[in-house]
Design a protein around this motif. Structure first.
Motif, short mmCIF file in Angstrom:
data_model
loop_
_atom_site.label_atom_id
_atom_site.label_comp_id
_atom_site.label_asym_id
_atom_site.label_seq_id
_atom_site.Cartn_x
_atom_site.Cartn_y
_atom_site.Cartn_z
N ALA A 168 10.83 135.59 34.17
CA ALA A 168 11.46 136.88 34.45
C ALA A 168 12.97 136.79 34.29
O ALA A 168 13.59 135.77 34.63
N PRO A 169 13.58 137.85 33.76
CA PRO A 169 15.05 137.89 33.69
C PRO A 169 15.63 138.01 35.11
O PRO A 169 14.94 138.44 36.03
N ARG A 170 16.87 137.64 35.28
CA ARG A 170 17.49 137.70 36.60
C ARG A 170 17.68 139.15 37.05
O ARG A 170 17.92 140.05 36.23
N ILE A 171 17.57 139.34 38.33
CA ILE A 171 17.86 140.64 38.91
C ILE A 171 19.19 140.56 39.64
O ILE A 171 19.66 139.46 39.98
N ASP A 172 19.79 141.71 39.84
CA ASP A 172 20.98 141.78 40.69
C ASP A 172 20.49 141.80 42.13
O ASP A 172 19.88 142.78 42.56
N PRO A 173 20.70 140.73 42.89
CA PRO A 173 20.13 140.67 44.24
C PRO A 173 20.67 141.75 45.17
O PRO A 173 20.02 142.10 46.16
N GLU A 174 21.83 142.30 44.87
CA GLU A 174 22.39 143.33 45.74
C GLU A 174 21.73 144.69 45.51
O GLU A 174 21.52 145.46 46.44
N THR A 175 21.37 144.97 44.26
CA THR A 175 20.79 146.29 43.93
C THR A 175 19.36 146.21 43.42
O THR A 175 18.66 147.22 43.40
N GLY A 176 18.92 145.02 43.01
CA GLY A 176 17.58 144.87 42.44
C GLY A 176 17.51 145.30 40.99
O GLY A 176 16.41 145.32 40.40
N ALA A 177 18.63 145.63 40.38
CA ALA A 177 18.64 146.10 38.99
C ALA A 177 18.26 144.97 38.03
O ALA A 177 18.69 143.82 38.19
N VAL A 178 17.45 145.30 37.01
CA VAL A 178 17.03 144.33 36.01
C VAL A 178 16.79 145.09 34.70
O VAL A 178 16.32 146.23 34.72
N THR A 179 17.09 144.45 33.58
CA THR A 179 16.89 145.08 32.28
C THR A 179 15.71 144.41 31.58
O THR A 179 15.68 143.19 31.42
N VAL A 180 14.75 145.24 31.19
CA VAL A 180 13.55 144.75 30.51
C VAL A 180 13.42 145.48 29.18
O VAL A 180 13.26 146.72 29.14
N ASP A 181 13.51 144.71 28.09
CA ASP A 181 13.38 145.26 26.73
C ASP A 181 14.33 146.45 26.53
O ASP A 181 13.94 147.50 25.99
N GLY A 182 15.54 146.30 27.02
CA GLY A 182 16.55 147.33 26.85
C GLY A 182 16.47 148.47 27.85
O GLY A 182 17.31 149.38 27.83
N GLN A 183 15.50 148.44 28.73
CA GLN A 183 15.38 149.52 29.72
C GLN A 183 15.70 148.98 31.11
O GLN A 183 15.25 147.91 31.50
N ARG A 184 16.45 149.77 31.85
CA ARG A 184 16.87 149.35 33.18
C ARG A 184 15.79 149.70 34.20
O ARG A 184 15.36 150.86 34.30
N LEU A 185 15.39 148.70 34.98
CA LEU A 185 14.41 148.90 36.06
C LEU A 185 15.03 148.44 37.38
O LEU A 185 16.10 147.80 37.38
N THR A 186 14.33 148.75 38.47
CA THR A 186 14.80 148.32 39.80
C THR A 186 13.68 147.55 40.50
O THR A 186 12.58 148.08 40.69
N ALA A 187 13.98 146.31 40.83
CA ALA A 187 13.06 145.50 41.62
C ALA A 187 13.35 145.76 43.10
O ALA A 187 14.50 145.74 43.52
N ARG A 188 12.30 146.01 43.87
CA ARG A 188 12.47 146.40 45.27
C ARG A 188 11.86 145.35 46.19
O ARG A 188 10.88 144.68 45.82
N PRO A 189 12.41 145.23 47.41
CA PRO A 189 11.83 144.28 48.38
C PRO A 189 10.36 144.59 48.64
O PRO A 189 9.95 145.77 48.69
N VAL A 190 9.57 143.55 48.80
CA VAL A 190 8.12 143.71 49.03
C VAL A 190 7.82 143.62 50.52
O VAL A 190 8.31 142.72 51.21
N THR A 191 7.01 144.56 51.02
CA THR A 191 6.55 144.53 52.41
C THR A 191 5.05 144.68 52.43
O THR A 191 4.46 145.26 51.48
N PRO A 192 4.38 144.18 53.47
CA PRO A 192 2.92 144.31 53.54
C PRO A 192 2.47 145.75 53.55
O PRO A 192 3.15 146.63 54.07
#
Length: 226
Positions: free
Chosen positions: A202-226
């Protein structure tokens, strides 16, 4: 002298008669006096006063003793590495539930979930049969992850944001994206991103915002909870 004899006899009889009459009169008077008198003992007894009954106070019913309340382990995020340093493990605890992610950063990963017991022990499972067995002690969770073909020992320490577990799911250029990231307390990241089910690092995410770029598109990775 012959004539005085009968006279004495008559006089003696008269005196005897008077004596008897006097005796009878005296006896009758006494009998009447005794018979007509009311003896104090013969009087009808006065009613005996009954002491008021003293009501015995009823004992208050004992309230049920409350049983010990069932408490859950504290909420928290934990992240660390396997004992052989080949993979990473992250676990998130919320209200007695847990979700965990095992990842080697290349092609092997597993999402697991389950309950956390009040003593801090847990047994989490994945849909593909992987099993994580761990125990929370203080600020650390230690245990094993059984991936079927191999078992890994691990230790995950308490993690403070932005460290922890993240995930992003979306669609990019018609491909399904599913990525998981473990941000370790030292800032390192271990993750796998799947495009249409094909795993890659996986490409690195911005730990402060969760932002990540996948194939030129910006996505947001979010904290996981049960």
């Amino acid at each position: 002298m012959k004539r005085s004899g009968p006279l004495f006899t008559l006089l003696a009889g008269l005196l005897l008669a008077l004596f008897m009459l006097s005796l009878n009169a005296t006896t009758g008077t006494r009998s009447t006096s005794v018979g007509s008198g009311t003896s104090p003992d013969a009087a009808s007894p006065s009613p005996t006063a009954t002491p008021p009954s003293t009501a015995t106070p009823s004992k208050p019913s004992a309230s049920p003793t409350p049983g010990p309340s069932k408490t859950t382990v504290p909420n928290g995020d934990y992240a660390g590495r396997t004992d052989d340093d080949s993979s990473a493990v992250a676990i998130t605890l919320r209200d007695g539930k847990a979700v965990a992610y095992f990842c080697d950063g290349r092609d092997q990963e597993s999402w697991l979930k389950g309950d956390v017991e009040t003593d801090g022990t847990m047994r989490l499972t994945s849909q593909k049969g992987a099993v994580l067995t761990g125990e929370l002690t203080g600020r650390r969770i230690s245990g094993t992850v059984d991936m079927g073909q191999r078992e890994y020992g691990f230790t995950a320490d308490k993690a403070l944001k932005p460290s922890g577990l993240y995930r992003a799911t979306d669609t990019v250029r018609g491909a399904t994206v599913d990525g998981g990231w473990i941000v370790l307390p030292d800032g390192q990241q271990v993750g796998i991103l799947k495009l249409d089910g094909k795993p890659a690092t996986a490409p690195r995410i911005d730990p402060e915002t969760g932002a990540v770029t996948v194939d030129g598109q910006r996505l947001t990775a979010r904290p996981v909870t049960p």
